[in-house]
Design an enzyme around this catalytic site. Structure first.
Site, PDB file in Angstrom:
ATOM      1  N   ALA A  94       0.838  -1.195   0.000  1.00 37.84           N
ATOM      2  CA  ALA A  94       0.000   0.000   0.000  1.00 37.84           C
ATOM      3  C   ALA A  94       0.877   1.250   0.000  1.00 37.84           C
ATOM      4  CB  ALA A  94      -0.911  -0.011   1.227  1.00 37.84           C
ATOM      5  N   LYS A 132       8.009   1.110  -0.995  1.00 34.06           N
ATOM      6  CA  LYS A 132       8.318   0.332  -2.193  1.00 34.06           C
ATOM      7  C   LYS A 132       9.507   0.906  -2.975  1.00 34.06           C
ATOM      8  CE  LYS A 132       4.149   0.851  -3.647  1.00 34.06           C
ATOM      9  NZ  LYS A 132       3.740   1.636  -2.442  1.00 34.06           N
ATOM     10  N   GLU A 145       7.093   1.544  -9.549  1.00 32.30           N
ATOM     11  CA  GLU A 145       5.731   1.956  -9.942  1.00 32.30           C
ATOM     12  C   GLU A 145       5.179   1.080 -11.076  1.00 32.30           C
ATOM     13  OE1 GLU A 145       4.299   3.925  -8.019  1.00 32.30           O
ATOM     14  OE2 GLU A 145       5.881   5.089  -7.057  1.00 32.30           O
ATOM     15  N   CYS A 161      -4.748   2.666  12.756  1.00 35.64           N
ATOM     16  CA  CYS A 161      -5.375   1.888  13.826  1.00 35.64           C
ATOM     17  C   CYS A 161      -4.497   0.726  14.278  1.00 35.64           C
ATOM     18  CB  CYS A 161      -6.732   1.361  13.365  1.00 35.64           C
ATOM     19  SG  CYS A 161      -6.619   0.016  12.161  1.00 35.64           S
ATOM     20  N   CYS A 211      -6.276   0.239   6.522  1.00 38.02           N
ATOM     21  CA  CYS A 211      -6.904  -1.073   6.468  1.00 38.02           C
ATOM     22  C   CYS A 211      -8.288  -0.934   5.842  1.00 38.02           C
ATOM     23  CB  CYS A 211      -6.995  -1.690   7.868  1.00 38.02           C
ATOM     24  SG  CYS A 211      -8.177  -0.873   8.962  1.00 38.02           S
TER      25      CYS A 211
END
Length: 202
Positions: free
Chosen positions: A10, A15, A95, A154, A189
């Site tokens: 995500a 990355k 990418e 969270c 999430c």
């Protein structure tokens, strides 16, 4: 036996940093890396002496020049032309979600016919939780698939790339490609994404 690798995560999962550290590790062993990036992602481009330079850049400051790959480019042809000048030991694509399905197939051809490892780093899905064409094809034909994990605020694993407006509200409609970083996207999430999008609809 070389493989086509897809390493996905995500937004905010580092990355590009992983891609650039992998590049460094190969080069430290005297291997030649062909670093590529879809030309549609111009966020880190700069102009020097009148020439546009494409870079892979991470949020922690790592960066390196990359060859920009246009939507109509044939990667087999580009690889063959490069191979005549600079023998290549590995291809790394940052990418990769912005590649076309055809270009992913071309990378798989290079892996299988030239026994050359190809490592692709990118997103799995867009802000509507729908797969990008390049990512979809990688899930279908990559030899190795692994997740670069990050967390939601969270504490759960981030799996959704939520797009935000200027006020920090989640946007659920719009074009699939809208370039941006922390100013426009946040990894979260699915539970938090679901709760916030449904709260916005009320």
């Amino acid at each position: 036996m070389a493989k086509l690798y897809f390493k996905f995560g995500a937004m905010g999962s580092s990355k590009p940093a992983q891609a650039l550290m992998t590049k460094f590790n190969y080069e430290e062993k005297d291997k030649t890396v062909w670093l590529i990036k879809p030309a549609i992602d111009t966020r880190d481009d700069r102009v020097e002496n009148g020439h546009r330079i494409t870079e892979a850049r991470s949020r922690i400051g790592l960066c390196a020049p990359a060859d920009a790959i246009g939507e109509d480019d044939d990667l087999i042809e580009l690889f063959a032309a490069r191979e005549g000048r600079i023998p290549t030991d590995v291809i790394i694509c940052d990418e990769c979600q912005f590649l076309t399905g055809r270009q992913v197939e071309q990378l798989k051809y290079i892996v299988d016919h030239f026994d050359l490892p190809v490592l692709c780093f990118g997103l799995r899905a867009d802000f509507q939780t729908l797969m990008f064409p390049g990512s979809k094809r990688l899930f279908e034909i990559a030899d190795s698939i692994s997740e670069i994990k990050s967390i939601c605020r969270c504490g759960r694993k981030a799996t959704v790339n939520a797009r935000l407006d200027a006020a920090g509200n989640i946007i659920t409609e719009g074009d699939q490609v809208c370039l941006g970083g922390n100013d426009k996207y946040v990894g979260m999430c699915y539970r938090c994404y679901y709760e916030r999008t449904h709260a916005a609809e009320k």
